[in-house]
Scaffold this motif. Structure first.
Motif, PDB file in Angstrom:
ATOM      1  N   TYR A   7       0.825  -1.204   0.000  1.00 28.68           N
ATOM      2  CA  TYR A   7       0.000   0.000   0.000  1.00 28.68           C
ATOM      3  C   TYR A   7       0.863   1.260   0.000  1.00 28.68           C
ATOM      4  O   TYR A   7       1.956   1.272   0.572  1.00 28.68           O
ATOM      5  N   SER A   8       0.330   2.310  -0.606  1.00 29.87           N
ATOM      6  CA  SER A   8       0.963   3.613  -0.428  1.00 29.87           C
ATOM      7  C   SER A   8       0.508   4.121   0.934  1.00 29.87           C
ATOM      8  O   SER A   8      -0.438   3.606   1.525  1.00 29.87           O
ATOM      9  N   MET A   9       1.218   5.151   1.398  1.00 30.05           N
ATOM     10  CA  MET A   9       0.884   5.746   2.693  1.00 30.05           C
ATOM     11  C   MET A   9      -0.614   6.065   2.790  1.00 30.05           C
ATOM     12  O   MET A   9      -1.284   5.689   3.749  1.00 30.05           O
ATOM     13  N   ASN A  10      -1.115   6.747   1.771  1.00 28.57           N
ATOM     14  CA  ASN A  10      -2.508   7.195   1.829  1.00 28.57           C
ATOM     15  C   ASN A  10      -3.506   6.041   1.834  1.00 28.57           C
ATOM     16  O   ASN A  10      -4.624   6.184   2.314  1.00 28.57           O
ATOM     17  N   ILE A  29      -6.936   4.832  11.951  1.00 26.15           N
ATOM     18  CA  ILE A  29      -6.753   6.213  11.498  1.00 26.15           C
ATOM     19  C   ILE A  29      -7.502   6.304  10.170  1.00 26.15           C
ATOM     20  O   ILE A  29      -7.345   5.443   9.307  1.00 26.15           O
ATOM     21  N   ASP A  30      -8.335   7.322  10.016  1.00 26.17           N
ATOM     22  CA  ASP A  30      -9.197   7.399   8.825  1.00 26.17           C
ATOM     23  C   ASP A  30      -8.509   7.997   7.607  1.00 26.17           C
ATOM     24  O   ASP A  30      -8.764   7.599   6.475  1.00 26.17           O
ATOM     25  N   LYS A  31      -7.671   8.991   7.828  1.00 25.36           N
ATOM     26  CA  LYS A  31      -7.061   9.697   6.686  1.00 25.36           C
ATOM     27  C   LYS A  31      -5.569   9.914   6.913  1.00 25.36           C
ATOM     28  O   LYS A  31      -5.159  10.428   7.957  1.00 25.36           O
ATOM     29  N   LEU A  32      -4.782   9.538   5.914  1.00 26.09           N
ATOM     30  CA  LEU A  32      -3.342   9.809   5.937  1.00 26.09           C
ATOM     31  C   LEU A  32      -3.026  10.518   4.628  1.00 26.09           C
ATOM     32  O   LEU A  32      -3.034   9.891   3.571  1.00 26.09           O
ATOM     33  N   VAL A  33      -2.805  11.794   4.699  1.00 27.52           N
ATOM     34  CA  VAL A  33      -2.584  12.553   3.477  1.00 27.52           C
ATOM     35  C   VAL A  33      -1.225  13.229   3.537  1.00 27.52           C
ATOM     36  O   VAL A  33      -0.977  14.090   4.375  1.00 27.52           O
ATOM     37  N   LEU A 169      -5.730   7.806  18.900  1.00 28.40           N
ATOM     38  CA  LEU A 169      -5.151   8.047  17.578  1.00 28.40           C
ATOM     39  C   LEU A 169      -5.926   9.145  16.864  1.00 28.40           C
ATOM     40  O   LEU A 169      -7.114   9.328  17.107  1.00 28.40           O
ATOM     41  N   PRO A 170      -5.263   9.871  15.972  1.00 28.71           N
ATOM     42  CA  PRO A 170      -5.965  10.943  15.258  1.00 28.71           C
ATOM     43  C   PRO A 170      -6.933  10.390  14.216  1.00 28.71           C
ATOM     44  O   PRO A 170      -6.754   9.281  13.720  1.00 28.71           O
ATOM     45  N   TYR A 171      -7.932  11.197  13.892  1.00 30.58           N
ATOM     46  CA  TYR A 171      -8.814  10.867  12.777  1.00 30.58           C
ATOM     47  C   TYR A 171      -8.018  10.975  11.480  1.00 30.58           C
ATOM     48  O   TYR A 171      -8.111  10.129  10.600  1.00 30.58           O
ATOM     49  N   GLY A 172      -7.225  12.027  11.381  1.00 31.74           N
ATOM     50  CA  GLY A 172      -6.430  12.215  10.173  1.00 31.74           C
ATOM     51  C   GLY A 172      -5.081  12.870  10.443  1.00 31.74           C
ATOM     52  O   GLY A 172      -4.923  13.614  11.406  1.00 31.74           O
ATOM     53  N   ILE A 173      -4.126  12.559   9.579  1.00 31.06           N
ATOM     54  CA  ILE A 173      -2.813  13.208   9.644  1.00 31.06           C
ATOM     55  C   ILE A 173      -2.537  13.830   8.284  1.00 31.06           C
ATOM     56  O   ILE A 173      -2.673  13.166   7.252  1.00 31.06           O
ATOM     57  N   LEU A 174      -2.182  15.089   8.309  1.00 35.93           N
ATOM     58  CA  LEU A 174      -1.923  15.789   7.066  1.00 35.93           C
ATOM     59  C   LEU A 174      -0.487  16.309   7.090  1.00 35.93           C
ATOM     60  O   LEU A 174      -0.125  17.120   7.945  1.00 35.93           O
ATOM     61  N   GLY A 175       0.329  15.791   6.192  1.00 37.84           N
ATOM     62  CA  GLY A 175       1.737  16.193   6.157  1.00 37.84           C
ATOM     63  C   GLY A 175       2.077  16.848   4.836  1.00 37.84           C
ATOM     64  O   GLY A 175       2.249  16.165   3.824  1.00 37.84           O
TER      65      GLY A 175
END
Ligand SMILES: [Zn+2]
Ligand SMILES: [Zn+2]
Length: 394
Positions: A7-10, A29-33, A169-175
């Motif tokens: 899988y890719s990160m996202n 975790i719902d979203k990894l962007v 854990l966070p719902y989403g992480i945005l980097g």
């Protein structure tokens, strides 16, 4: 099985699979962007939660780096935003009573999402508030300085002591790499130090599996190793803030968190190098000294633990020996990015250093090469040798 490795990160968000280790793993975790310019996707992420009222926490540095943009994007998208900017002065923010209290006192009723615009400390504080209030949170990363973005532990300071609270854990992480590559070089080096700490952390995990029969997930080991390889392979580019190298770094830091999230323990992220780092940090806090960034300390500790693996030689089972880096290799990596290598460079005195080697194994009840050295009666000799190398030769 183990399809997560492709899988890719996202794509890893919400992963759920039967693993070759015999367990079923779920990533909550719902979203990894992650990537260039992805901060623009923040309103969409908040919308995904059905939220209307946002509470965003930053400090004066991270507000400038990301908070201001995030606030504008959210307001333009029609969200009600309460933005609190903590004053960290010239230094880093200390997550103790004052800052945590200020954060809670500013929380308004009917807030339905929390946003941490920042790195280590702000993220820890907001995740703690999220755990206590059950309001979901999103992290907008400002620096790739540590691996706590995707972990559920929130180390905070209470009564002068660091306590690792279990949070959420966070719902989403945005980097957004456009933001993170602007971070101070010292923070980038810290992130790099925390990542190379995985070299010895994974070796310790194998060591424990062999010596104590501890559970070990090969898929998690491979996941972290793959991310680690990309980071060590781009160390020179990272020193020049190259986009791709910064992306690899934040991916590796997040992936380690993902690996921890999958199995519910921090083994993939932390071994004896983290115990030394914690030992130094506790002592610094007790002496009311600036504790230095987490990853800088972990980085310094990594070649030291690698050296202990080398000295223990044939006492180390083959599998763990293969995974352990050499001291020379680990030191070379730190030097490539300009990170400190000697404990002296961050103000650790001879006595503290010597004592940390002798007592480091007591920091956590977790088997590592330090325990092996103690069991075999070799710790004192090792501590003297390494302390001598750093403090008595010039
Ligand atoms: Zn597994
Ligand atoms: Zn760490």
């Amino acid at each position: 099985m183990d399809e997560i490795l492709n899988y890719s990160m996202n794509e890893m968000a919400k992963a759920s699979f039967d693993c070759s280790c015999g367990r079923h793993h779920i990533l909550d975790i719902d979203k990894l962007v992650m990537g260039q310019g992805v901060i623009k996707e923040l309103p969409e992420m908040v919308k995904g939660l059905g939220a209307k009222k946002v509470y965003m926490l930053s400090d004066n540095n991270t507000y400038k780096a990301a908070g201001e943009t995030a606030e504008k994007l959210l307001k333009d998208a029609g969200f009600q935003v309460k933005s609190v900017v903590l004053d960290s002065g010239e230094d880093i923010l200390i997550p103790a009573e004052h800052a945590v209290g200020t954060m809670f006192l500013n929380l308004e009723p009917e807030t339905d999402v929390l946003i941490a615009a920042g790195s280590g400390t702000l993220n820890d504080m907001v995740k703690y508030m999220s755990a206590r209030t059950k309001i979901p949170y999103i992290v907008v990363c400002t620096a790739s300085s540590m691996d706590g973005y995707a972990s559920d532990g929130a180390p905070l300071i209470l009564g002068g002591k660091k306590i690792s609270f279990i949070a959420t854990l966070p719902y989403g992480i945005l980097g957004d790499t456009d933001i993170m590559k602007q971070a101070p070089m010292h923070m980038i080096r810290a992130g790099f130090g925390d990542v190379i700490g995985k070299l010895t952390a994974l070796a310790d995990w194998y060591l424990s599996r062999e010596m104590t029969g501890e559970y070990c997930c090969e898929t998690c080991v491979t996941l972290v190793q793959k991310a680690l390889d990309k980071v060590t392979g781009s160390a020179e580019a990272l020193a020049n803030r190259d986009d791709e190298a910064v992306l690899y770094l934040i991916e590796a830091l997040t992936l380690t968190g993902v690996a921890m999230g999958l199995i519910g323990v921090s083994r993939p992220a932390s071994g004896a190098e983290h115990m030394l780092s914690h030992y130094w940090e506790m002592e610094f806090i007790a002496r009311k000294k600036y504790p230095e960034l987490h990853g800088i300390k972990v980085g310094i500790a990594t070649p030291i633990i690698a050296e202990i693996f080398e000295i223990m030689g044939d006492e180390i089972p083959e599998a763990a020996k293969k995974l352990a880096p050499t001291r020379e290799y680990a030191e070379g990596l730190l030097k490539t990015v300009g990170a400190p290598v000697s404990p002296k460079e961050i103000g650790i005195d001879r006595d503290l250093f010597y004592q940390s080697l002798l007592d480091g194994y007591k920091v956590r009840d977790r088997y590592s090469v330090l325990d092996l050295a103690v069991e075999k009666g070799k710790m004192q000799e090792i501590a003297e040798k390494i302390t001598h190398r750093f403090y008595d030769e010039d």
